[in-house]
Design a protein around this motif. Structure first.
Motif, short mmCIF file in Angstrom:
data_model
loop_
_atom_site.label_atom_id
_atom_site.label_comp_id
_atom_site.label_asym_id
_atom_site.label_seq_id
_atom_site.Cartn_x
_atom_site.Cartn_y
_atom_site.Cartn_z
N ASN A 182 31.99 -9.10 17.74
CA ASN A 182 33.23 -9.01 16.97
C ASN A 182 34.35 -9.96 17.41
OD1 ASN A 182 32.59 -6.60 15.23
ND2 ASN A 182 32.26 -5.70 17.26
N CYS A 183 34.21 -10.60 18.57
CA CYS A 183 35.27 -11.45 19.11
C CYS A 183 36.59 -10.68 19.17
CB CYS A 183 35.42 -12.72 18.28
SG CYS A 183 36.43 -13.98 19.10
N THR A 184 36.54 -9.49 19.75
CA THR A 184 37.62 -8.50 19.88
C THR A 184 37.86 -7.78 18.55
OG1 THR A 184 39.64 -9.80 19.40
CG2 THR A 184 38.74 -9.95 21.63
N MET A 185 38.59 -6.68 18.63
CA MET A 185 38.81 -5.83 17.46
C MET A 185 40.18 -6.07 16.84
SD MET A 185 35.90 -4.62 17.68
CE MET A 185 36.11 -3.79 16.11
N SER A 186 40.34 -5.61 15.61
CA SER A 186 41.58 -5.81 14.86
C SER A 186 42.76 -5.15 15.57
CB SER A 186 41.44 -5.21 13.46
OG SER A 186 42.69 -5.08 12.83
N VAL A 187 43.85 -5.90 15.73
CA VAL A 187 45.05 -5.31 16.31
C VAL A 187 45.76 -4.41 15.31
CG1 VAL A 187 45.39 -7.18 17.97
CG2 VAL A 187 46.48 -7.32 15.73
N LEU A 188 45.54 -4.63 14.01
CA LEU A 188 46.18 -3.79 12.99
C LEU A 188 45.70 -2.36 13.08
CD1 LEU A 188 46.16 -6.13 9.85
CD2 LEU A 188 48.14 -5.40 11.17
N GLY A 189 44.36 -2.17 13.10
CA GLY A 189 43.82 -0.83 13.18
C GLY A 189 44.19 -0.15 14.48
N GLN A 190 44.12 -0.90 15.58
CA GLN A 190 44.45 -0.32 16.88
C GLN A 190 45.91 0.11 16.94
OE1 GLN A 190 42.51 -2.16 20.51
NE2 GLN A 190 42.15 -3.83 19.06
N ASN A 191 46.80 -0.74 16.43
CA ASN A 191 48.22 -0.39 16.47
C ASN A 191 48.55 0.78 15.55
OD1 ASN A 191 49.49 -2.07 18.42
ND2 ASN A 191 49.24 -3.82 17.06
N LEU A 192 47.80 0.95 14.46
CA LEU A 192 47.99 2.12 13.60
C LEU A 192 47.69 3.40 14.37
CD1 LEU A 192 48.48 3.60 10.95
CD2 LEU A 192 46.10 3.09 10.32
N ILE A 193 46.56 3.42 15.09
CA ILE A 193 46.20 4.62 15.86
C ILE A 193 47.22 4.87 16.97
CG2 ILE A 193 44.42 5.74 17.24
CD1 ILE A 193 43.67 5.35 14.30
N ILE A 194 47.68 3.82 17.63
CA ILE A 194 48.71 3.97 18.66
C ILE A 194 49.97 4.57 18.05
CG2 ILE A 194 50.29 2.69 20.17
CD1 ILE A 194 47.95 0.70 20.65
N ASP A 195 50.37 4.08 16.89
CA ASP A 195 51.58 4.57 16.24
C ASP A 195 51.45 6.04 15.85
OD1 ASP A 195 54.20 3.43 15.38
OD2 ASP A 195 53.61 4.27 13.45
N ILE A 196 50.27 6.44 15.44
CA ILE A 196 50.03 7.84 15.11
C ILE A 196 50.18 8.72 16.35
CG2 ILE A 196 48.21 9.48 14.46
CD1 ILE A 196 47.29 7.37 12.40
N PHE A 197 49.59 8.30 17.46
CA PHE A 197 49.75 9.07 18.69
C PHE A 197 51.21 9.13 19.13
CE2 PHE A 197 45.11 8.41 19.67
CZ PHE A 197 44.79 9.75 19.86
N ASP A 198 51.92 8.02 18.94
CA ASP A 198 53.33 7.96 19.35
C ASP A 198 54.22 8.86 18.50
OD1 ASP A 198 52.94 6.19 21.42
OD2 ASP A 198 53.50 4.40 20.26
N ASN A 199 53.83 9.07 17.24
CA ASN A 199 54.77 9.67 16.28
C ASN A 199 54.16 10.84 15.51
OD1 ASN A 199 57.13 7.68 16.41
ND2 ASN A 199 55.37 6.33 16.09
N MET A 200 53.31 11.61 16.18
CA MET A 200 52.72 12.77 15.52
C MET A 200 52.62 13.94 16.49
SD MET A 200 49.14 13.17 13.42
CE MET A 200 48.09 13.05 14.88
N ASP A 201 52.86 15.13 15.99
CA ASP A 201 52.62 16.36 16.74
C ASP A 201 51.13 16.65 16.67
OD1 ASP A 201 52.29 19.00 17.59
OD2 ASP A 201 54.22 19.65 16.78
#
Length: 310
Positions: A213-232
């Motif tokens: 894959n030559c590394t993974m998408s930063v878009l998908g990864q940042n979406l999951i990070i944002d969910i963890f940051d901003n969800m109960d």
């Protein structure tokens, strides 16, 4: 035209819960200057979140994580690495994720079906591997397997509080392959993981994933990070589980159409034997399903329990 689609694995009711509890913070438009290659294993913050999440849902703390293109991408990487050990036979249960045969065969394995109680005998040989999905797709079985041959790949995509109601037993395994696709309802984000405590395996999985894959998408990864940051997270998991169980209850009310076969307590699907009359009725009402087996004129059908509650 299918009016009521229970045929594929999009977890719509889970996504409904996510929309309620995730307070979106990602900026729009996207900052193009941040669209660089991801670190080879994945973004460090996501790896930390993933270690915590897996420990929360399985009780296991893994030392090494590789972020992958969903669970499917993880399985492809792991199968290719293990094939280099001389392994060429891959066992699955009699019923399985519909893409398993193609994934197994494209990586050079012979697909053997029927893995279950005699798994110790089947997997004792050095040329075998076993993909154990627990809870299983589509039967919802929770499986307590022994990894005597160091060759069990645990597909853990449904092993979380949203899809489990019973005591969450888990199989012994060499490697854990999972994703956020089902537990967050984000099948299109394509963010999964390979989790292991073996450093040598980790290095090989990491290299294979990089060459694939030559590394993974930063878009998908940042979406999951944002969910963890901003969800109960606790309340989200509770709400998504409630919605899933509400759908189990609704399906149980029509189990008389399937010879009284009850809906499983675990997993995301209802698999049931259906008579020609039931199949005809479903088709007349434009109800979508997946045919998982056919014997004579009777069929085993799979229904997605994670449709919207409506």
């Amino acid at each position: 035209m299918i009016e009521y689609n229970f045929g594929w694995g999009n977890p719509y009711c889970v996504r409904e819960a996510l929309k309620h509890y995730y307070k979106k913070k990602l900026s729009n438009p996207i900052n193009i200057d941040l669209m660089n290659y991801s670190p080879d294993p994945g973004i460090e913050k996501l790896i930390d979140y993933t270690k915590q999440f897996i420990e929360k849902t399985t009780g296991i703390r893994y030392n090494h994580i590789v972020i992958t293109h969903g669970t499917t991408g993880a399985l492809n990487v792991v199968l290719r690495v293990l094939a280099k050990e001389g392994r060429g036979i891959c066992y699955t249960h009699p019923y399985y994720f519909p893409y398993y045969p193609q994934i197994i065969e494209k990586n050079g394995y012979k697909h053997e079906k029927g893995l279950y109680r005699n798994h110790k005998e089947q997997l004792k040989h050095s040329n075998t591997v076993g993909i154990v999905d627990s809870p299983s797709n589509p039967l919802g079985d929770l499986l307590l397997y022994s990894d005597i041959g160091n060759n069990i790949i645990w597909d853990s995509v449904y092993h979380n509080p949203v899809f489990i109601n019973d005591i969450p037993v888990k199989p012994d395994h060499r490697v854990n392959c999972g994703s956020y696709s089902k537990v967050f309802g984000l099948t299109g984000a394509r963010v999964g993981w390979i989790a292991t405590n073996n450093e040598d395996d980790y290095k090989r999985f990491l290299a294979e994933n990089l060459y694939e894959n030559c590394t993974m998408s930063v878009l998908g990864q940042n979406l999951i990070i944002d969910i963890f940051d901003n969800m109960d997270l606790e309340n989200f998991l509770r709400s998504a589980k409630y919605r899933m169980n509400n759908n189990r209850e609704m399906f149980d009310k029509i189990c008389y159409l399937f010879d009284g076969q009850s809906v499983p307590n675990n997993g995301m699907f209802y698999a049931a034997w259906a008579t020609p009359y039931t199949v005809k009725l479903l088709d007349k009402l434009s109800v979508g399903y997946v045919k998982i087996d056919e014997q004579n004129k009777n069929k085993n059908l799979r229904f997605n329990l994670a449709q919207t509650n409506d």
